[in-house]
Design a protein around this motif. Structure first.
Motif, mmCIF file in Angstrom:
data_model
loop_
_atom_site.group_PDB
_atom_site.id
_atom_site.type_symbol
_atom_site.label_atom_id
_atom_site.label_comp_id
_atom_site.label_asym_id
_atom_site.label_seq_id
_atom_site.Cartn_x
_atom_site.Cartn_y
_atom_site.Cartn_z
ATOM 1 N N UNK A 469 28.105 68.379 2.807
ATOM 2 C CA UNK A 469 27.481 69.040 3.987
ATOM 3 C C UNK A 469 28.014 68.483 5.325
ATOM 4 N N UNK A 470 29.055 67.664 5.278
ATOM 5 C CA UNK A 470 29.639 66.977 6.454
ATOM 6 C C UNK A 470 30.098 68.328 7.133
ATOM 7 N N UNK A 471 29.900 68.311 8.372
ATOM 8 C CA UNK A 471 30.626 69.289 9.450
ATOM 9 C C UNK A 471 31.932 68.948 9.783
ATOM 10 N N UNK A 472 32.018 67.674 9.664
ATOM 11 C CA UNK A 472 33.586 67.228 10.225
ATOM 12 C C UNK A 472 34.570 66.733 8.939
ATOM 13 N N UNK A 473 35.651 67.369 9.086
ATOM 14 C CA UNK A 473 36.333 67.046 8.017
ATOM 15 C C UNK A 473 37.716 66.599 8.556
ATOM 16 N N UNK A 474 38.218 65.310 8.205
ATOM 17 C CA UNK A 474 39.411 64.771 8.720
ATOM 18 C C UNK A 474 40.546 65.058 7.790
ATOM 19 N N UNK A 475 41.678 65.323 8.564
ATOM 20 C CA UNK A 475 42.679 65.630 7.677
ATOM 21 C C UNK A 475 44.017 64.899 8.062
ATOM 22 N N UNK A 476 45.091 64.685 7.272
ATOM 23 C CA UNK A 476 46.222 63.869 7.737
ATOM 24 C C UNK A 476 47.294 64.520 8.210
ATOM 25 N N UNK A 477 47.097 65.870 8.522
ATOM 26 C CA UNK A 477 48.225 66.581 9.165
ATOM 27 C C UNK A 477 48.737 65.912 10.287
ATOM 28 N N UNK A 478 50.197 66.042 10.491
ATOM 29 C CA UNK A 478 50.761 65.448 11.582
ATOM 30 C C UNK A 478 51.447 64.020 11.217
ATOM 31 N N UNK A 479 51.079 63.445 10.208
ATOM 32 C CA UNK A 479 51.792 62.066 9.793
ATOM 33 C C UNK A 479 53.034 62.259 9.324
ATOM 34 N N UNK A 480 53.143 63.206 8.422
ATOM 35 C CA UNK A 480 54.619 63.287 7.691
ATOM 36 C C UNK A 480 55.304 63.832 8.744
ATOM 37 N N UNK A 481 55.012 64.634 9.643
ATOM 38 C CA UNK A 481 55.842 65.350 10.672
ATOM 39 C C UNK A 481 56.429 64.461 11.572
ATOM 40 N N UNK A 482 55.595 63.366 12.046
ATOM 41 C CA UNK A 482 55.856 62.446 13.021
ATOM 42 C C UNK A 482 56.461 61.115 12.438
ATOM 43 N N UNK A 483 56.545 60.708 11.221
ATOM 44 C CA UNK A 483 57.020 59.655 10.531
ATOM 45 C C UNK A 483 57.864 59.972 9.276
ATOM 46 N N UNK A 484 58.576 60.916 9.293
ATOM 47 C CA UNK A 484 59.628 61.233 8.162
ATOM 48 C C UNK A 484 59.065 61.259 6.846
ATOM 49 N N UNK A 485 57.901 61.864 6.470
ATOM 50 C CA UNK A 485 57.291 61.736 5.256
ATOM 51 C C UNK A 485 57.726 62.746 4.286
ATOM 52 N N UNK A 486 58.414 63.795 4.605
ATOM 53 C CA UNK A 486 58.773 64.691 3.726
ATOM 54 C C UNK A 486 60.059 64.644 3.118
ATOM 55 N N UNK A 487 60.400 65.263 2.015
ATOM 56 C CA UNK A 487 61.590 64.889 1.317
ATOM 57 C C UNK A 487 62.806 65.488 2.034
ATOM 58 N N UNK A 488 62.504 66.646 2.687
ATOM 59 C CA UNK A 488 63.733 67.315 3.562
ATOM 60 C C UNK A 488 63.858 66.530 4.707
ATOM 61 N N UNK A 489 63.355 65.595 5.248
ATOM 62 C CA UNK A 489 63.760 64.496 6.066
ATOM 63 C C UNK A 489 64.832 63.603 5.412
#
Length: 613
Positions: A469-489
């Protein structure tokens, strides 16, 4: 967070909000709903303002909120900095107070330039008959627009609805290129919509040479989008990205084996310059998490003495990978000791494997344990042993080791093909819309089920049904985009070197509003919960933007080390173990939703499953 909507009509037709759109808005804001209609004879226009509030901070403040002069605000956002908001104050009231005293467009742009945090808004400036609207710099809150193809009507809303297969969609995301103004006096005179853009500009840019991409798709003939004539702009909340390409020699040139160990990270942590960068990142990211876990709903106050109110207020979208592990560790710093934290781990049912045989030629039967009385239950559980479930359980053990006093609720959310198909048609398609690719379908479905938080969790050594029932959900979006986390990088680095990687990362951050954030806000908000993105906190982004790319990642090093290198060092400094060197695994593959559908599909293909008929 709220579901907001504004319908502006310059035609005789009345302002109407479709039932399906209203239903979707109410899901976002279940605590209070209200409509306000404005009708003006000269100039001749009608406006419907509809707001649906999710109470998050201060006293419950109904929207649309009006001041004594008649100015009206629809606000879907959180102020985490920039403007002073007292512990018991409500963000919506503070924003309206600041806007009400502004005398011109420069003042209004100055207000939104100062706000730190996610937002989308619609503001009616009554004295000038102007409608202002827009999204924050990263587009962390959804705002869609729709225009009637025949009559002059514009609709702005947090979430819409997917059209039937026989209809052509007119919904689009409002570009997060700035804020926009609709002068209803000019519109009434011209019998059309003239939308002025007030763009985001970096400090060293000159407005005259700044040409943001504020193109709107599929505008009707009566509508025009143009730069504001006064040359007013908003100040970017983050510093420009460091585009340096003269990378020094790497320090771990001997690391070539894919068999990595934590010693590789510890070797780097012995270098003083690395230690300093790691401490900076931990400090700014910890503060970003603190802002987001301590701005909580007031409905369930925590009582230290009794310990009876330990229900989690904070949940983390949790795969056991480095991004979510760090968020959990930092949340542990700032959530009261007696409160639990929900770790939401989603898995889609694997196809049942055929019984393994040692050799069909020899006719040997598969070995089974005749003493196992729970073989059926075990096989059922194994159907959900996807990669993210396995790494999630391992991550849970690490967190329990770091803080055994914390109640970590590892919520195993299991999704069958039948439930996926049903909920995609009933709910998810409308929320993903107007995005429509196979990737949008996969990520949208996975995030929707994860954020719903309905699954199984351990309770005194026994698994029981559990709903977060937590109203706040933390998500890690933005880490890969800024720190070259994807295979396409890594692919871009191999083909074009450091220069190509820098350009790729700059492009990633510039398009994150259109690829991820609006969709994820609509998906998570459908459960009456609020998505919060610590990796996209303005201070975090500014720190990472200041660093040259080789201090953030080194893609000449193996997977599990080179990508997101700075974050991996931070993880080790925080006491994390094996999760610090886990290779990146995209959510659609880690949760195995991609295995449930046509494996020949490409992520960029149009997804027919998103049709609602």
């Amino acid at each position: 967070m709220c579901g907001i909507c504004c319908v502006v009509s310059l035609s005789p037709r009345s302002c109407v909000l479709a039932d399906r759109v209203r239903t979707n808005l109410i899901s976002r804001g279940p605590d209070h709903s209200q409509d306000v209609t404005k009708t003006v004879m000269k100039p001749d226009f009608k406006c419907l303002f509809s707001a649906h509030v999710l109470h998050m901070k201060g006293s419950l403040t109904p929207q649309p909120l009006q001041d004594s002069a008649g100015n009206l605000l629809l606000w879907n956002g959180e102020i985490f900095g920039g403007l002073e908001v007292g512990p018991e104050e409500n963000d919506t009231i503070v924003i309206l107070q600041h806007l009400s005293v502004q005398e011109d467009s420069t003042g209004i742009c100055r207000v939104f330039s100062r706000v730190r945090g996610p937002w989308a808004f619609v503001y009616y400036e009554v004295a000038k008959h102007c409608i202002w609207f827009g999204r924050d710099y990263f587009g962390r809150r959804s705002l869609l627009w729709h225009s009637d193809p025949e009559v002059v009507i514009l609709t702005l809303t947090s979430v819409a609805s997917c059209p039937s297969t026989s209809e052509q969609s007119q919904w689009h995301e409002v570009p997060a290129a700035g804020i926009y103004r609709l002068d209803l006096n000019d519109c009434a005179q011209s019998k059309g919509l003239i939308i002025e853009v007030f763009p985001w500009v970096n400090s060293e840019d000159h407005p005259s040479v700044h040409t943001p991409d504020y193109t709107w798709e599929d505008l009707p003939a009566y509508a025009t989008v143009m730069p504001n004539l006064s040359g007013v702009f908003l100040q970017s909340p983050v510093c420009p990205m460091n585009m340096s390409t003269s990378a020094p020699e790497r320090h771990l040139g001997h690391v070539q084996s894919p068999q990595l160990s934590l010693e590789n990270l510890e070797e780097l942590l012995m270098q003083s310059e690395k230690v300093e960068r790691v401490k900076q990142l931990i400090e700014v990211l910890s503060e970003a998490v603190r802002r987001r876990v301590q701005s909580l709903p007031c409905s369930r106050p925590f009582t230290d003495q009794s310990g009876t109110n330990d229900e989690a207020d904070i949940a983390v979208l949790f795969s056991g990978g480095i991004d979510s592990m760090i968020l959990a560790v930092l949340a542990d710093r700032h959530v009261p000791a007696g409160k639990s934290i929900d770790l939401l781990n989603v898995a889609f049912k694997l196809q049942e494997a055929k019984p393994q045989t040692q050799s069909s030629k020899k006719g040997k039967k598969p070995k089974t344990d005749p003493t196992d009385e729970h073989q059926g239950d075990h096989n059922l559980t194994r159907c959900f042993d996807v990669p993210d479930r396995i790494t999630g359980r391992a991550g849970l053990l690490e967190l329990q080791h770091l803080n055994p006093e914390r109640q970590w609720n590892f919520v195993e959310i299991n999704v069958t093909p039948e439930e996926l198909q049903r909920m995609r048609q009933e709910r998810i398609s409308n929320l993903v819309h107007p995005l429509d690719t196979v990737l949008d379908d996969s990520i949208g479905c996975a995030v929707w089920f994860a954020a719903r938080g309905v699954g199984m969790a351990m309770d005194r050594a026994e698994q029981k049904l559990y709903t977060s029932n937590a109203k706040v959900v933390l998500t890690g979006i933005g880490a890969d985009e800024q720190l070259a986390g994807y295979s396409r990088h890594r692919v871009r680095f191999k083909s074009d070197g450091v220069e190509g990687l820098v350009k790729e990362l700059a492009m990633e951050l510039s398009r994150i509003s259109t690829r991820n954030l609006g969709r994820d806000d609509r998906i998570i908000g459908d459960h009456g919960k609020e998505a919060r993105f610590p990796y996209l906190d303005e201070d975090v982004v500014s720190l990472l933007n200041q660093l040259p790319v080789w201090e953030k990642a080194d893609l000449s090093l193996p997977r599990g080390l080179g990508e997101k290198l700075l974050l991996r060092l931070a993880a080790r400094e925080l006491g994390l173990g094996p999760s610090a060197i886990l290779p990146k695994r995209a959510m659609q593959f880690g949760s195995r939703i991609a295995k449930m559908e046509n494996r020949r599909e490409k992520a960029s293909d149009k997804c027919k499953r998103l049709n609602t008929e």
